[in-house]
Write an enzyme that holds these catalytic residues in place. Structure first.
Site, PDB file in Angstrom:
ATOM      1  CG  ASP A 130      -2.132   0.875   1.003  1.00  0.00           C
ATOM      2  OD1 ASP A 130      -3.168   0.664   1.658  1.00  0.00           O
ATOM      3  OD2 ASP A 130      -2.052   1.775   0.141  1.00  0.00           O
ATOM      4  CD1 TRP A 131       1.044   5.495  -3.637  1.00  0.00           C
ATOM      5  CD2 TRP A 131       0.361   3.380  -3.636  1.00  0.00           C
ATOM      6  NE1 TRP A 131       1.054   5.067  -4.946  1.00  0.00           N
ATOM      7  CE2 TRP A 131       0.665   3.764  -4.976  1.00  0.00           C
ATOM      8  CE3 TRP A 131      -0.078   2.074  -3.420  1.00  0.00           C
ATOM      9  CZ2 TRP A 131       0.531   2.910  -6.072  1.00  0.00           C
ATOM     10  CZ3 TRP A 131      -0.207   1.211  -4.496  1.00  0.00           C
ATOM     11  CH2 TRP A 131       0.086   1.628  -5.797  1.00  0.00           C
TER      12      TRP A 131
END
Ligand code: GLC
Length: 753
Positions: free
Chosen positions: A265-266
């Site tokens: 995920d970012w």
């Protein structure tokens, strides 16, 4: 230019004999076996090129290898449509004028259809739009389990039951990937709240992990063939999910045989050594919070960039790790951007709009109806529509799944198309603007005047259509924040009570991605419940209200009377939600690099396997509206089931058939659900668990036979001693019903090894 050279080479490879003159490298030969192409490309890469594959080069892309004509990977959100183009190196939208798309209904709406064929149609359409927008990876679907109605992102997921979520995720994924676009199933795993999402350590039993939180991911990988998966922000066993040895090495790759790419995920990566050793392939968005925050650090500072290259050069981590990553990434590239056979895609077509409408139509749940619905157009002269959600564009906001639709139809517009000038509209309530860390308070005077105006108009209306619910503001259905209350916001409960007082002919049509309290439930004649329905949502809502569409949605999650009736909140102990902070808030060197860090928070899933209806059934705490509940404008009678045997042997199965008759006045669809109960077991089990369902269309007055095959796997539970799934001998029940609490027939059978 890079892509052009790559296509030229690929086309050349297709010309018979061309290879003789121009030795087309094996990795470019599209008819060569995938793994041979991967190995051929791998051996041509330098160490620096391999490392460059493993991390972002911009907000949503990773580097290719220009020297070899291997293009970069283009990624985009999200699960409900292709997000508007974001700038190369910031979180700002790029302001393109050709990136408007079809906004499809939220995945909670898809879950409410209970229709795998509809899920396939969804995947095909969104995959075509992602392909047309030249995206190689679509960051969805999300399949995290709905554990608490306060979770800000439940609207992006598919409810409280892992079987339902998995059955709908598989066709979506398969159809997306037929476009040569990788689905990226998220967020793996245990991302069931937004509060402290960046660091919360989830404590859960292995059995609950296996029976509740992993099955939808497992099905997405093993049956859906997902080409990529996104690691979750949170931690499990104290280790970040984006580089978690148990989840990624042992389970995902070791047990499930996943051959795709693990993408963070970012901002989900936090350690080079763990990222090197624990199954992560691509690091995205580091030092950001996945939504807004930036950092001064460049991509070379990523954990899997220069720090990783240096560890490899010093022999501090094996070279094997970067070869494994590069293989997975090359495989993803050959499946997507270097797959010349993939179709070209399409955007905002009539078919896509029809698909969005069909999903919306099938997803709306009729919770209650005393007969007032459908509102026959010729029966009323003055129809008052009240509520902010009648006009609000609910495709905006909510976080990374927000969309820029080319066309939208609001519920009010659609109702005016059907009922014409009989419709009067008033807003009824106002919602504060989200101001990052808080939401603007609306002055009481404003709220009072809006409510008084609505009440005054309701006095003289023949019927009132209330269209409210939650919205995508912060602390509503919105990423990175959880809700602060189980009740409807913006004074809606008071407004509904005031409206009912002056006009009992009221239809409640609420839009939300979550359950909410309904203190007025006994005083209203009808309640409709819809999730966010995207571009065509208004048309679906108006067609159900007017009777043009017969509702067939079923709840993918329970609606408790009160929050404390929900498993995650029953103890009232913050340890069980949202968790407790155990240390000092550790600000890292890079401001904003922690996604809502908290001070070493930890949450304990004390309810274990008793999530949702499993809790309500077993603890005998009735939900206001049950999992699987949904009414129709017609009636369905269930006939007596027939079974192939009253005994199942080890490895065997039982065939069950049940006639379903539409005894009402209009055609309709029904979801026949089959739950299995284990009468006696050496470990506690839920009263019953969903193991099969079938959505059937039945014309008025006709019958269909619904067939099920109950297998030994349907009887199993996860045994923590043997770390395996087992079924114990004994008697079982198959409950067949129209919801988890509307059981029409029960069939008993024995299981003997
Ligand atoms: C966000 C979300 C994730 C999304 C990604 C890129 O933080 O958690 O679902 O795909 O970052 O926007």
């Amino acid at each position: 230019m890079k892509r052009l050279s790559m296509y030229a080479l690929l086309l050349l490879a297709l010309v018979p004999g061309a290879r003789a003159q121009q030795a087309v490298p094996l990795y470019m030969q599209t008819d060569a076996p995938l793994e041979e192409r991967v190995e051929d490309a791998l051996k041509r890469l330098s160490l620096e090129e391999k490392v460059a594959l493993c991390h972002a080069q911009s907000k949503f892309t990773t580097a290719g290898v220009a020297r070899l004509g291997i293009p970069e990977l283009m990624m985009s959100d999200g699960p409900h449509g292709v997000r508007a183009e974001i700038e190369w190196n910031s979180w700002n939208y790029a302001g393109w004028t050709n990136d408007s798309i079809t906004a499809f209904p939220a995945l909670t709406a898809l879950a409410a259809t209970w229709n795998p064929d509809t899920a396939a149609r969804y995947g095909r359409a969104i995959g075509e739009e992602a392909r047309y927008r030249e995206k190689d990876v679509l960051l969805g679907p999300g399949v995290n389990i709905y554990r608490t109605p306060l979770n800000g992102r439940n609207f992006e997921y598919m409810g409280e039951d892992p079987y339902l979520a998995g059955e709908l995720a598989v066709p979506y994924i398969r159809e997306v990937q037929k476009n040569g676009v990788a689905a990226c199933v998220k967020h793996f795993a245990l991302n069931n709240q937004e509060k402290w999402r960046g660091t919360v350590d989830v404590v859960v039993s292995e059995r609950a992990l296996r029976e509740i939180y992993l099955p939808a991911f497992r099905k997405a990988v093993v049956e859906g063939g997902a080409w990529s998966i996104m690691g979750a922000y949170n931690r499990y066993l104290g280790q970040h999910c984006c580089h978690n040895s148990v989840l990624l090495n042992d389970i995902l790759r070791g047990e499930w045989g996943f051959d795709g790419c693990v993408i963070t995920d970012w901002g989900g990566a936090h350690d080079t050594r763990e990222a090197a050793l624990n199954g992560l392939d691509i690091e995205m968005g580091t030092y950001t919070n996945g939504l807004t925050s930036e950092s001064a650090l460049g991509y070379d500072s990523y954990y899997l960039a220069t720090p990783y290259l240096e560890m490899l050069r010093k022999g501090e981590v094996p070279m094997q790790t970067v070869d494994d990553k590069a293989r997975n990434i090359l495989r993803l590239i050959f499946r997507t951007s270097m797959n010349p056979a993939r179709p070209w895609g399409s955007l905002c077509t009539e078919e896509h709009y029809a698909t969005a409408k069909a999903i919306g139509d099938e997803s709306i749940v009729l919770l209650k109806n005393n007969g007032i619905l459908p509102l026959q157009p010729d029966k009323y002269k003055r129809i008052l529509v009240v509520g902010d959600n009648a006009t609000r564009r609910l495709t905006d906001g909510g976080g990374s799944s927000e969309l820029k639709p080319k066309d939208t139809v609001s519920p009010l517009q659609a109702l005016e198309k059907i009922y014409g000038d009989k419709i009067i509209y008033t807003r009824g309530y106002a919602c504060g603007r989200p101001l990052y860390e808080r939401v603007e308070e609306v002055p009481a005077a404003t709220m009072d005047s809006l409510r008084n105006e609505a009440v005054a108009l309701a006095r003289t209306a023949d019927v009132v259509i209330y269209i409210g619910g939650l919205n995508k503001n912060a602390y509503q259905d919105c990423e990175s924040t959880d809700r602060k209350s189980y009740n409807l916001p913006f004074g809606q409960d008071e407004l509904i009570e005031a409206l009912v007082q002056v006009n009992p002919n009221i239809v409640i049509m609420n839009i939300s991605g979550n359950a909410y309290a309904m203190p007025w439930v006994d005083r209203v004649p009808a309640i409709l419940h819809a999730s966010y329905l995207g571009s065509m949502g208004g048309l679906s809502i108006a067609d159900v209200i007017s009777g043009r569409v017969n509702p067939s949605g079923k709840l993918p999650y329970s609606i408790p009377v009160r929050l404390s009736d929900c498993a995650a909140h029953a103890s009232g102990d913050p340890k069980n939600y949202p968790g407790i902070e155990r240390g000092e808030k550790s600000e890292t060197a890079i401001p904003g690099s922690l996604v809502d860090g908290g001070a070493d928070p930890q949450v304990t899933y004390a309810e274990d396997i008793l999530v949702g209806y499993r809790w309500h059934d077993t603890k005998k705490i009735p939900a206001l509206f049950s999992f699987g509940h949904g009414l129709s404008y017609t009636e369905f009678e269930y006939g007596t089931p027939t079974v192939s045997s009253a005994r199942m042997n080890a490895g065997g199965d039982i065939h069950l058939s049940i006639p379903v008759t539409n005894s009402g006045k209009c055609d309709g669809m029904e979801v026949v659900q089959l739950y299995i109960q284990d009468d006696k077991c050496s470990v506690p089990r839920p009263v019953k668990e969903l193991k099969h369902f079938r959505k059937v269309f039945v014309k008025a007055g006709e019958s269909v036979n619904v067939e099920f095959t109950i297998t030994e796997d349907d009887l199993k539970f996860y045994d923590e001693t043997s770390h395996d799934w087992i079924a114990e001998e004994g008697t079982f029940k198959a409950h067949i019903g129209s919801s988890s609490t509307d059981i029409r027939h029960t069939v008993r059978f024995k299981y003997l090894k």
